[in-house]
Design an enzyme around this catalytic site. Sequence first.
Site, PDB file in Angstrom:
ATOM      1  N   HIS A 580       0.818  -1.209   0.000  1.00  0.00           N
ATOM      2  CA  HIS A 580       0.000   0.000   0.000  1.00  0.00           C
ATOM      3  C   HIS A 580       0.853   1.262   0.000  1.00  0.00           C
ATOM      4  O   HIS A 580       0.475   2.272  -0.587  1.00  0.00           O
ATOM      5  CB  HIS A 580      -0.930  -0.007   1.216  1.00  0.00           C
ATOM      6  CG  HIS A 580      -2.275  -0.591   0.912  1.00  0.00           C
ATOM      7  ND1 HIS A 580      -3.216  -0.840   1.875  1.00  0.00           N
ATOM      8  CD2 HIS A 580      -2.840  -0.973  -0.260  1.00  0.00           C
ATOM      9  CE1 HIS A 580      -4.298  -1.348   1.311  1.00  0.00           C
ATOM     10  NE2 HIS A 580      -4.084  -1.448   0.031  1.00  0.00           N
ATOM     11  N   GLU A 816      15.172 -21.314 -19.298  1.00  0.00           N
ATOM     12  CA  GLU A 816      14.859 -20.667 -18.017  1.00  0.00           C
ATOM     13  C   GLU A 816      15.482 -21.401 -16.847  1.00  0.00           C
ATOM     14  O   GLU A 816      15.597 -20.837 -15.751  1.00  0.00           O
ATOM     15  CB  GLU A 816      13.340 -20.639 -17.806  1.00  0.00           C
ATOM     16  CG  GLU A 816      12.569 -19.929 -18.899  1.00  0.00           C
ATOM     17  CD  GLU A 816      11.077 -20.180 -18.779  1.00  0.00           C
ATOM     18  OE1 GLU A 816      10.395 -19.293 -18.251  1.00  0.00           O
ATOM     19  OE2 GLU A 816      10.619 -21.258 -19.191  1.00  0.00           O
ATOM     20  N   ASP A 840      13.451 -15.856 -15.016  1.00  0.00           N
ATOM     21  CA  ASP A 840      13.519 -17.142 -14.319  1.00  0.00           C
ATOM     22  C   ASP A 840      14.922 -17.720 -14.316  1.00  0.00           C
ATOM     23  O   ASP A 840      15.339 -18.348 -13.331  1.00  0.00           O
ATOM     24  CB  ASP A 840      12.536 -18.141 -14.946  1.00  0.00           C
ATOM     25  CG  ASP A 840      11.155 -18.063 -14.317  1.00  0.00           C
ATOM     26  OD1 ASP A 840      11.069 -17.756 -13.113  1.00  0.00           O
ATOM     27  OD2 ASP A 840      10.164 -18.285 -15.022  1.00  0.00           O
ATOM     28  N   CYS A 887      13.911 -12.763 -23.930  1.00  0.00           N
ATOM     29  CA  CYS A 887      12.564 -12.234 -23.721  1.00  0.00           C
ATOM     30  C   CYS A 887      12.292 -11.857 -22.274  1.00  0.00           C
ATOM     31  O   CYS A 887      11.147 -11.639 -21.883  1.00  0.00           O
ATOM     32  CB  CYS A 887      11.505 -13.227 -24.210  1.00  0.00           C
ATOM     33  SG  CYS A 887      11.473 -14.783 -23.305  1.00  0.00           S
TER      34      CYS A 887
END
Length: 952
Positions: A580, A816, A840, A887
């Site tokens: 928050h 990955e 990853d 990517c």
Amino acid sequence: MLVLETQHVRMNQHAIDKAQALQCLVNILVEDQLVTPEYIDGLNNREQQGATYLGQGIAIPHGTPESRQFIQQTGVRLAHFPEGVLWDGENKIYLAVVIAAKSDEHLQVLQILTRALISDLEDQVKNAQSPEQIIALLQAQPASLALHENLIATQVPAQDIDDLIWQASQLLKQQHMVQCGFLSGLNLKQMIHLGDGIWSISSNQHVLNPAVSIVKTETPLDFEQQTLSTLVCIASNDQLDLSRLHQLMDILFDTTQSQSIQSEQDEHQLAQLLGAEVIPDWPSQQIILANAHGLHARPATQLVNLTKQFSGDIQVAVDDGAYVSAKSLTKLLALGCRRGQRLTFIAQPETDAVDALVQIIDAVRQGLGEEVEQFDEQSLSTAQTTDNTPLISFESDAQLENTGIAASTGLAFGPAHVVKPREFDYVREGQSFKAENERLEIALHQVKNHLHQFIAHTSADEIKQIFMAHLEMLDDPDLMQSVQRGLKQGLSAPAAWHDHIDAAATAQAALSDRLLAERAADLRDIGERVLAVLCDAPEITEPEQPYILIMHDVGPSDVARLNKDRVAGILTAVGGASAHSAIVARALAIPAVVGAGDAVLNIDPHATVLINGDTGEFVVAPEQAQIEDAIATRERQRELRAQAQQHCLEPAITQDQHQLEIAANIGKVSATAQAVTDGAEAIGLLRTELVFMSHNSAPDEQAQEADYRVVLDALAGRPLVVRTLDVGGDKPLPYLPIAEEENPFLGLRGIRLTLRKPTLLRQQLLALLKAADDRPLRIMFPMIGRVEEWRAAKAILDEFRTEYPCNNLQVGIMIEVPSAALLAPILAQEVDFFSIGTNDLTQYTMAIDRGHPLLSAEADGLHPSVLLLIDQTVRAAHEHGKWVGICGELAADPKAVPVLMGLGVDELSMSSTSIPLVKAQIRGLNYTECQRIAQHALKCESASAVRALVEC
């Protein structure tokens, strides 16, 4: 540390009244050289402020803070008065626990005693005959054994005993009776045959609360040459109520009863038969929660406001969990309900709550004040019930300098205003319930008025919603009841308030859902506001000039209270980009860096700090030239972006004529057109899991084909690289149930899941082939870690290529997992291309959760270990004439672009908004120089060294 010991117990004491009893106690303390005789004044003064009667015939007399000067040694003594002494004009005490404590050590004793008050001990205390008996009574834990309807399952499909044991342990785990690891402690060799197809198994490992789950099979199983139709799974620990367990076993052993159990196929009836707690047989309705971030503070507040309009009781449960009041915000938040989970509402019969169910279900369906895409509940239910495949289960001192998590964009600099965690001074003991309750009510009224003022004067909807949720927390009747219980136990208002808020926030922070767990900061935030009023703490004063606010964590109240025109930027020790505090900072357009480590709290006050909310970097005591450079950089970025946008459709060719393909990552099919407009020469990554998530239920082959055609049509002949469904880990699909995993990032993700759900993979591959129409299509499989996985996935695709040929098709894999990069020389002989997912790959190489609020900044894709894996992948691919793309987020990092290009990657794929700037950067680079930089980078020792190398 104070402990209760038998040698400190004085039996058979006598006193005609309280005054004489207090003198007796002081005499004992003096005799044991713990206090001087003057300590009697402290005991008498304390009793005048409020009687120290605790309950169950027990009192805890102790001195006032002023009388601590008479304490020679901290200690505790116990005096037994068998005739009893009238203590508070109403209650007699039979045991006095007198405390001589120089500080707050007596609280340790109080914690022990309050556990004893859970049971009815007064008669046992009165009639105790020995010190050992007294100590045993006070330190005994209340026995318990949970057995209720939510721990019973009937008609369970099970192929073998392993399935049945897993189901039984899951019931216990879902009700928070056991933790991960309980299942592995269940030993088949310890199965006990109770007769008539009933068996039991037990474990005391990883047990939170003693409980029993009961599972009945759909069809009987053969086990140990016997029949098994009912499994009783016992989670035991030291608090196990043996008497209740024996009662349950008596029922199970009883021939008549056990035959009834075998015939009962309904959880409700079976619970009644066994004497278990049953769910109220009230009218009910169910709804799937569609809110993207679950039942967090704002929608929960809306739900509470709605249910409070009705006088009848309304309760709610998540999936098959326990029911809680739907009128309690803190209990709703503690449910931790996520998108896709089922909420069951029940209403008290013959009240207005029954008619309210329709309104409540409709409000949840509409999103409780948030925009949501409604679920097709029938399709969801079908998806969850038609697949009978068994669910698979698996059982600082050093701080990083000058970097954190980018939370709110922008550059800012100014003097440091360091606000360390506040410490509040208050006494633990209250004067009286009435006086302390009045203090609490006055403080709550004052804080509510402040919140109303904040809401009235802010124009940011995000802040209004947060503070409205804070108001609802303060109006929560369960909150007040819990605090008042503390007041009735003799605690002061600040002590009772702090104890409850701290316990509630700790429970919230322990939730597995990261977003919901972060909301514990809101509980602590509102808790501190009230505590500050109760303790009459002075307001924090801020500098007159613009400054950088530095705190451990910035709560919404902190940001709203401070002058927006003076807070140039925010730097925190902890926190995440979705907390928050970050939401409020972005709403107020205040640059913010969070999760930078506790060392930031040691920055000298008034030292100049420069923060970069785009990169997460910060500099303490920057030189004037650095500040001027930051200002100039900000202006140059604006000009560069404007120029880059004008040339975004031109190719990315270096000064020595080396060209890279620049592609876009997208998650919505509708984003393709904008990507092309931004200069994308291909779609380098279509995240099909996001396409799946845009549907209420699993899209069938026709729906997927339509989606893929939208992308291919918009690309107008440009290549499309599609990643097959990549869910699991941090990306669950509500209509694709996956068993809870202890470490989902190392579990069923990507290709591991779809190979176990081959129908999903077949549908997707067929839809892609049908949509291609010989247009350039590139299909890649995610999370490949073994050669066998690649070949299995490729074999499924090959099933359809004869019937649906695609003459412009390439098939590759995502790199990955480090094992895939290490196997690249083998895989490169079979695949058509590699696409490296650096997010990853970095996470798994560095063993750092990329979303971790403290460690994520250390998971830098430019670390040499990651670059070495990229280098090996590229060299292996090029040796066999295959191309390699990037990517991950690294593709758009200005420091990474020259290194990646120098390593020989053929394509960079990124968010389309980054494409113009990356293309402009490449046009200013020299490929030969980038190759030199890349080779040096492979020999660096750290990511920071690589970044420094690029600067040079």
